[in-house]
Enzyme design. Structure first.
Site, mmCIF file in Angstrom:
data_model
loop_
_atom_site.group_PDB
_atom_site.id
_atom_site.type_symbol
_atom_site.label_atom_id
_atom_site.label_comp_id
_atom_site.label_asym_id
_atom_site.label_seq_id
_atom_site.Cartn_x
_atom_site.Cartn_y
_atom_site.Cartn_z
ATOM 1 N N HIS A 40 0.818 -1.217 0.000
ATOM 2 C CA HIS A 40 0.000 0.000 0.000
ATOM 3 C C HIS A 40 0.856 1.272 0.000
ATOM 4 O O HIS A 40 0.710 2.089 -0.916
ATOM 5 C CB HIS A 40 -0.998 -0.027 1.165
ATOM 6 C CG HIS A 40 -1.704 1.263 1.364
ATOM 7 N ND1 HIS A 40 -2.592 1.780 0.433
ATOM 8 C CD2 HIS A 40 -1.633 2.171 2.366
ATOM 9 C CE1 HIS A 40 -3.037 2.943 0.879
ATOM 10 N NE2 HIS A 40 -2.477 3.199 2.044
ATOM 11 N N HIS A 66 3.341 7.127 5.420
ATOM 12 C CA HIS A 66 2.093 7.754 5.857
ATOM 13 C C HIS A 66 1.271 6.949 6.856
ATOM 14 O O HIS A 66 0.490 7.527 7.609
ATOM 15 C CB HIS A 66 1.236 8.170 4.651
ATOM 16 C CG HIS A 66 0.454 7.086 4.012
ATOM 17 N ND1 HIS A 66 0.978 6.256 3.034
ATOM 18 C CD2 HIS A 66 -0.823 6.682 4.201
ATOM 19 C CE1 HIS A 66 0.052 5.409 2.643
ATOM 20 N NE2 HIS A 66 -1.048 5.641 3.333
ATOM 21 N N ASP A 67 1.421 5.658 6.915
ATOM 22 C CA ASP A 67 0.645 4.849 7.867
ATOM 23 C C ASP A 67 1.477 4.313 9.033
ATOM 24 O O ASP A 67 0.950 3.584 9.871
ATOM 25 C CB ASP A 67 -0.025 3.672 7.147
ATOM 26 C CG ASP A 67 -1.293 4.088 6.419
ATOM 27 O OD1 ASP A 67 -1.908 5.098 6.803
ATOM 28 O OD2 ASP A 67 -1.670 3.394 5.465
ATOM 29 N N GLU A 70 0.222 5.786 12.446
ATOM 30 C CA GLU A 70 -1.174 5.408 12.655
ATOM 31 C C GLU A 70 -1.346 3.913 12.918
ATOM 32 O O GLU A 70 -2.170 3.513 13.731
ATOM 33 C CB GLU A 70 -1.973 5.820 11.417
ATOM 34 C CG GLU A 70 -3.457 5.713 11.558
ATOM 35 C CD GLU A 70 -4.175 6.309 10.354
ATOM 36 O OE1 GLU A 70 -5.107 5.652 9.856
ATOM 37 O OE2 GLU A 70 -3.791 7.411 9.922
ATOM 38 N N ASP A 71 -0.555 3.083 12.234
ATOM 39 C CA ASP A 71 -0.815 1.645 12.247
ATOM 40 C C ASP A 71 0.293 0.781 12.838
ATOM 41 O O ASP A 71 0.181 -0.449 12.803
ATOM 42 C CB ASP A 71 -1.099 1.164 10.818
ATOM 43 C CG ASP A 71 -2.396 1.728 10.259
ATOM 44 O OD1 ASP A 71 -3.268 2.121 11.056
ATOM 45 O OD2 ASP A 71 -2.536 1.779 9.033
ATOM 46 N N ASP A 127 -3.403 8.242 -1.691
ATOM 47 C CA ASP A 127 -3.892 7.235 -0.754
ATOM 48 C C ASP A 127 -5.334 6.849 -1.087
ATOM 49 O O ASP A 127 -5.683 5.668 -1.143
ATOM 50 C CB ASP A 127 -3.780 7.774 0.669
ATOM 51 C CG ASP A 127 -4.217 6.787 1.726
ATOM 52 O OD1 ASP A 127 -3.815 5.602 1.663
ATOM 53 O OD2 ASP A 127 -4.943 7.205 2.662
#
Length: 185
Positions: A40, A66-67, A70-71, A127
Site C-alpha cells: 500500500h 504515511h501509515d 497510525e498503524d 492514498d
C-alpha cells in the site's frame, strides 16, 4: 532536500522503503488475498511519481511513511529523527488520531482536507486513489456492499476538499467515482 544528487535521493527513498517495510512487516491488507501491507505505501508513492508526476522527495517519503505512526508502534519523534522535520510534519498531517472514534476520524479527514498543506494533499489524493482501486478490485473481508458504498461516498467528500492539487490524480479519482455512480444507478 533541494539540490540532492540522484544517488542521495535513491538512498533516502530506499531508507524510507526499508523503514516502512520493517514497521509493517507483520501486517496484511484486508483483501481476500491478504496482500502484504507494505504494498500500500509503495503503491501510494508510485501513484504520486508515475501518475501524478510528483518529484518532491519529501512528499514521496511521506507517502512511504504515511501509515507508520497510525498503524504501527512508530512515533512522530522517531519519524523526525530518521527523516527530518518536514517529512514528519507531512506524516503528522495525514495521520488519524486512533484515540478518537472512527466516525470522528472520518469527519476530521473531510474537515481538514481543504486546509492541509499541498504535500499532505498529494499524499491523501494518492492514498484515496490506491484504496478506491483496491475496493474496485475486491471488497475487504467482512465488508457488505453498503459499507463499500459508504467508503466511496466518504472518500469523495475528502477528495472534494483536496481539489486543485493534482489534475491527473484527481481525473483518475473522478473516473472511479463515475464508475461507482453507474453501478448504483
Amino acid at each position: 532536500m533541494a539540490g540532492l544528487k540522484l544517488d542521495d535521493v535513491l538512498a533516502v527513498i530506499i531508507k524510507c522503503i526499508n523503514f516502512a517495510a520493517i514497521k509493517h512487516k507483520n501486517q496484511r491488507r484486508k483483501d481476500p488475498e491478504k496482500t502484504p501491507y507494505i504494498n500500500h505505501p509503495i503503491g501510494v508513492a508510485r501513484i504520486l511519481t508515475e501518475e501524478g508526476n510528483v518529484r518532491d522527495v519529501e512528499v514521496i517519503q511521506a507517502a512511504l511513511l504515511h501509515d507508520t505512526v497510525e498503524d504501527t508502534d512508530t512515533s512522530f519523534d522517531e519519524i523526525e529523527a530518521e527523516f527530518g522535520v518536514n517529512v514528519c510534519q507531512l506524516v503528522r498531517e495525514v495521520t488519524d488520531d486512533k484515540h478518537l472514534p472512527k466516525a470522528e476520524r472520518k469527519r476530521l479527514q473531510i474537515e481538514h482536507a481543504a486546509v492541509s498543506s499541498p504535500g499532505a494533499k498529494l499524499v491523501k489524493l494518492a492514498d484515496k486513489l490506491y484504496n478506491l482501486r483496491d475496493l474496485e478490485r475486491a471488497s475487504p473481508e467482512g465488508w457488505a456492499p453498503e459499507r463499500v458504498q459508504e467508503y466511496f461516498d466518504w472518500a469523495q467528500k475528502v477528495v472534494n476538499g483536496l481539489r486543485g492539487t493534482n489534475k491527473d490524480i484527481e481525473d483518475s479519482l473522478d473516473e472511479i467515482f463515475k464508475r461507482q455512480c453507474q453501478l448504483i444507478v
